[in-house]
Motif scaffolding. Structure first.
Motif, PDB file in Angstrom:
ATOM      1  N   LYS A  56     -18.902  13.559   7.362  1.00  0.00           N
ATOM      2  CA  LYS A  56     -20.244  13.369   7.911  1.00  0.00           C
ATOM      3  C   LYS A  56     -20.647  11.898   7.857  1.00  0.00           C
ATOM      4  N   LEU A  57     -20.317  11.236   6.759  1.00  0.00           N
ATOM      5  CA  LEU A  57     -20.633   9.813   6.648  1.00  0.00           C
ATOM      6  C   LEU A  57     -19.847   9.000   7.672  1.00  0.00           C
ATOM      7  N   HIS A  58     -18.580   9.351   7.851  1.00  0.00           N
ATOM      8  CA  HIS A  58     -17.737   8.658   8.828  1.00  0.00           C
ATOM      9  C   HIS A  58     -18.336   8.777  10.233  1.00  0.00           C
ATOM     10  N   GLU A  59     -18.806   9.960  10.585  1.00  0.00           N
ATOM     11  CA  GLU A  59     -19.336  10.188  11.926  1.00  0.00           C
ATOM     12  C   GLU A  59     -20.667   9.483  12.156  1.00  0.00           C
ATOM     13  N   ILE A  60     -21.298   9.024  11.087  1.00  0.00           N
ATOM     14  CA  ILE A  60     -22.531   8.239  11.210  1.00  0.00           C
ATOM     15  C   ILE A  60     -22.231   6.752  11.169  1.00  0.00           C
ATOM     16  N   VAL A  61     -21.413   6.336  10.198  1.00  0.00           N
ATOM     17  CA  VAL A  61     -21.204   4.916   9.920  1.00  0.00           C
ATOM     18  C   VAL A  61     -20.284   4.250  10.943  1.00  0.00           C
ATOM     19  N   VAL A  62     -19.148   4.872  11.248  1.00  0.00           N
ATOM     20  CA  VAL A  62     -18.170   4.218  12.129  1.00  0.00           C
ATOM     21  C   VAL A  62     -18.715   4.038  13.549  1.00  0.00           C
ATOM     22  N   PRO A  63     -19.358   5.038  14.166  1.00  0.00           N
ATOM     23  CA  PRO A  63     -19.963   4.773  15.480  1.00  0.00           C
ATOM     24  C   PRO A  63     -21.018   3.660  15.424  1.00  0.00           C
ATOM     25  N   VAL A 229      -5.097 -16.425   9.385  1.00  0.00           N
ATOM     26  CA  VAL A 229      -5.158 -16.156   7.953  1.00  0.00           C
ATOM     27  C   VAL A 229      -3.777 -15.816   7.427  1.00  0.00           C
ATOM     28  N   ASN A 230      -3.575 -16.027   6.158  1.00  0.00           N
ATOM     29  CA  ASN A 230      -2.318 -15.677   5.501  1.00  0.00           C
ATOM     30  C   ASN A 230      -2.476 -14.335   4.797  1.00  0.00           C
ATOM     31  N   TYR A 231      -2.447 -13.285   5.561  1.00  0.00           N
ATOM     32  CA  TYR A 231      -2.541 -11.955   4.975  1.00  0.00           C
ATOM     33  C   TYR A 231      -1.958 -10.928   5.927  1.00  0.00           C
ATOM     34  N   PRO A 232      -1.145  -9.973   5.483  1.00  0.00           N
ATOM     35  CA  PRO A 232      -0.642  -9.833   4.127  1.00  0.00           C
ATOM     36  C   PRO A 232       0.241 -11.004   3.723  1.00  0.00           C
ATOM     37  N   SER A 233       0.586 -11.035   2.471  1.00  0.00           N
ATOM     38  CA  SER A 233       1.327 -12.161   1.923  1.00  0.00           C
ATOM     39  C   SER A 233       2.597 -12.413   2.716  1.00  0.00           C
ATOM     40  N   GLY A 234       2.763 -13.655   3.157  1.00  0.00           N
ATOM     41  CA  GLY A 234       3.954 -14.026   3.910  1.00  0.00           C
ATOM     42  C   GLY A 234       3.862 -13.732   5.384  1.00  0.00           C
ATOM     43  N   ASN A 235       2.746 -13.173   5.841  1.00  0.00           N
ATOM     44  CA  ASN A 235       2.600 -12.814   7.247  1.00  0.00           C
ATOM     45  C   ASN A 235       1.389 -13.555   7.814  1.00  0.00           C
ATOM     46  N   VAL A 236       1.638 -14.595   8.585  1.00  0.00           N
ATOM     47  CA  VAL A 236       0.553 -15.391   9.162  1.00  0.00           C
ATOM     48  C   VAL A 236       0.100 -14.724  10.461  1.00  0.00           C
ATOM     49  N   GLN A 237      -1.162 -14.412  10.555  1.00  0.00           N
ATOM     50  CA  GLN A 237      -1.662 -13.735  11.739  1.00  0.00           C
ATOM     51  C   GLN A 237      -3.160 -13.945  11.868  1.00  0.00           C
ATOM     52  N   ARG A 238      -3.691 -13.571  13.005  1.00  0.00           N
ATOM     53  CA  ARG A 238      -5.133 -13.619  13.187  1.00  0.00           C
ATOM     54  C   ARG A 238      -5.762 -12.334  12.651  1.00  0.00           C
ATOM     55  N   ASP A 239      -7.075 -12.305  12.676  1.00  0.00           N
ATOM     56  CA  ASP A 239      -7.765 -11.127  12.153  1.00  0.00           C
ATOM     57  C   ASP A 239      -7.345  -9.875  12.921  1.00  0.00           C
ATOM     58  N   TYR A 240      -7.137  -8.798  12.182  1.00  0.00           N
ATOM     59  CA  TYR A 240      -6.772  -7.517  12.794  1.00  0.00           C
ATOM     60  C   TYR A 240      -7.973  -6.583  12.751  1.00  0.00           C
ATOM     61  N   ALA A 241      -7.864  -5.468  13.438  1.00  0.00           N
ATOM     62  CA  ALA A 241      -8.954  -4.495  13.463  1.00  0.00           C
ATOM     63  C   ALA A 241      -9.111  -3.840  12.104  1.00  0.00           C
ATOM     64  N   VAL A 242     -10.338  -3.696  11.661  1.00  0.00           N
ATOM     65  CA  VAL A 242     -10.632  -3.002  10.415  1.00  0.00           C
ATOM     66  C   VAL A 242     -11.587  -1.853  10.701  1.00  0.00           C
ATOM     67  N   VAL A 243     -11.486  -0.825   9.878  1.00  0.00           N
ATOM     68  CA  VAL A 243     -12.352   0.350   9.990  1.00  0.00           C
ATOM     69  C   VAL A 243     -13.106   0.481   8.678  1.00  0.00           C
ATOM     70  N   PRO A 244     -14.429   0.548   8.699  1.00  0.00           N
ATOM     71  CA  PRO A 244     -15.189   0.680   7.456  1.00  0.00           C
ATOM     72  C   PRO A 244     -14.613   1.776   6.565  1.00  0.00           C
ATOM     73  N   LEU A 245     -14.495   1.475   5.280  1.00  0.00           N
ATOM     74  CA  LEU A 245     -13.875   2.384   4.324  1.00  0.00           C
ATOM     75  C   LEU A 245     -14.935   3.149   3.543  1.00  0.00           C
ATOM     76  N   ILE A 246     -14.817   4.473   3.550  1.00  0.00           N
ATOM     77  CA  ILE A 246     -15.683   5.351   2.767  1.00  0.00           C
ATOM     78  C   ILE A 246     -14.769   6.116   1.821  1.00  0.00           C
ATOM     79  N   CYS A 247     -14.932   5.936   0.514  1.00  0.00           N
ATOM     80  CA  CYS A 247     -13.895   6.353  -0.429  1.00  0.00           C
ATOM     81  C   CYS A 247     -14.461   7.063  -1.649  1.00  0.00           C
ATOM     82  N   SER A 248     -13.884   8.225  -1.961  1.00  0.00           N
ATOM     83  CA  SER A 248     -14.161   8.941  -3.204  1.00  0.00           C
ATOM     84  C   SER A 248     -13.068   8.616  -4.221  1.00  0.00           C
ATOM     85  N   ALA A 249     -13.458   8.519  -5.489  1.00  0.00           N
ATOM     86  CA  ALA A 249     -12.482   8.222  -6.546  1.00  0.00           C
ATOM     87  C   ALA A 249     -11.606   9.421  -6.877  1.00  0.00           C
ATOM     88  N   GLY A 250     -11.949  10.597  -6.413  1.00  0.00           N
ATOM     89  CA  GLY A 250     -11.152  11.773  -6.696  1.00  0.00           C
ATOM     90  C   GLY A 250     -11.402  12.344  -8.083  1.00  0.00           C
TER      91      GLY A 250
END
Length: 302
Positions: A56-63, A229-250
């Motif tokens: 439910k949070l994903h369907e609100i936050v990501v759009p 940017v130098n990320y991940p380590s050893g991989n030089v690249q421009r910014d990639y697409a990110v998706v907001p993270l919603i996470c439970s600790a379990g």
């Protein structure tokens, strides 16, 4: 004629001690199996409840996050592509804070430290939403008293972000709470733990976030003007697409994800690592505590 006494079989009036012990052992084993099955069922029920909340949070936050791609922002007379990228990211940061440092409490000219040095919330981004966020922050204890800032900001976004005015009606009372008693509510998982939120989870690899600009270029930067940017380590690249993270600790209550505590160095680039570079995805050997995490990035795999 009565039978001979020597051939008479004595009547049995009870169980032997050995038989009673066998029955007790069998009952104990069955009870243990039943309790274990009940514990598994309860844990599965809490996990299912958590997935429901996160979905439910994903369907609100990501759009809401993706809607910034279509927003109009004022632009200068030069460097239009770079300016548009920076201003769209500024708008998403102001509207979707994941730290109280991103929320201005007194208006234009004051903010957290979301950009280097002296840059503050510009006039065009100081609107009803950011004012509402600021009023909420002003009514809370000092930032250091907030033990779950990203979780509290997630609640702030859903309750006051104006993307869906009735968004809170989708959630039950047991899906919300105030774990640290500071007056700022959070969304809770099935174990009654605050749900973490990271707007730009740079450093987090998942099935929907490959950390590869060639495969998933940043949609906010179609002209490819972002800083290399130098990320991940050893991989030089421009910014990639990110998706907001919603996470439970379990079930273990440990997120197993180490997030940076410093503010963003510049919204023009996602070079600042919000999640430490050692963290890749739940289940990695480096972060075993994250194996039972439940996130919106893997709703289809768990």
């Amino acid at each position: 004629m009565s039978p001979h006494p020597a051939t008479t079989t004595p009547s049995r009036r009870g169980f032997t001690l050995v038989e009673l012990m066998v029955v007790i052992v069998i009952i104990s084993i069955l009870s243990s199996l039943m309790l274990a099955g009940l514990a598994v069922a309860q844990s599965r029920s809490k996990a299912d409840k958590t997935r429901s909340t996160i979905r439910k949070l994903h369907e609100i936050v990501v759009p809401q996050y993706e809607s910034f791609l279509r927003r109009r922002v004022p632009l200068p007379n030069s460097n239009l592509a770079a300016a548009r990228l920076e201003r769209l990211r500024t708008l998403s940061l102001v509207r979707m804070p994941d730290s109280w440092l991103d929320v201005a409490s007194t208006g234009i000219g004051s903010t957290g430290t979301f950009s280097s040095g002296s840059t503050t919330i510009p006039a065009w981004a100081w609107d009803g939403v950011s004012r509402g966020y600021g009023a909420t922050r002003a009514g809370l204890p000092p930032t250091t008293a907030n033990n779950f800032p990203s979780s509290e900001c997630l609640y702030l976004i859903v309750s006051r972000g104006l993307q869906e005015p009735d968004a809170l009606e989708q959630f039950r009372s047991d899906e919300m709470g105030d774990a640290d008693g500071d007056g700022a509510l959070e969304f809770h998982d099935g174990w009654r733990q605050p749900i973490m939120f990271v707007r730009w989870p740079v450093g987090f690899a998942s099935i929907i976030q490959s950390q590869n600009a060639a495969l998933q270029p940043d949609p906010f930067d179609p002209s490819r003007v972002s800083t290399v940017v130098n990320y991940p380590s050893g991989n030089v690249q421009r910014d990639y697409a990110v998706v907001p993270l919603i996470c439970s600790a379990g079930a273990d209550g440990d997120y197993g994800i180490s997030t940076g505590t410093t503010a963003w160095s510049s919204v023009a680039s996602l070079a600042t690592i919000r999640i430490d570079t050692g963290t890749t995805a739940p289940g990695t050997a480096n972060f075993p505590a994250a194996r039972d995490n439940i996130t919106n990035h893997d709703l289809t795999t768990k």
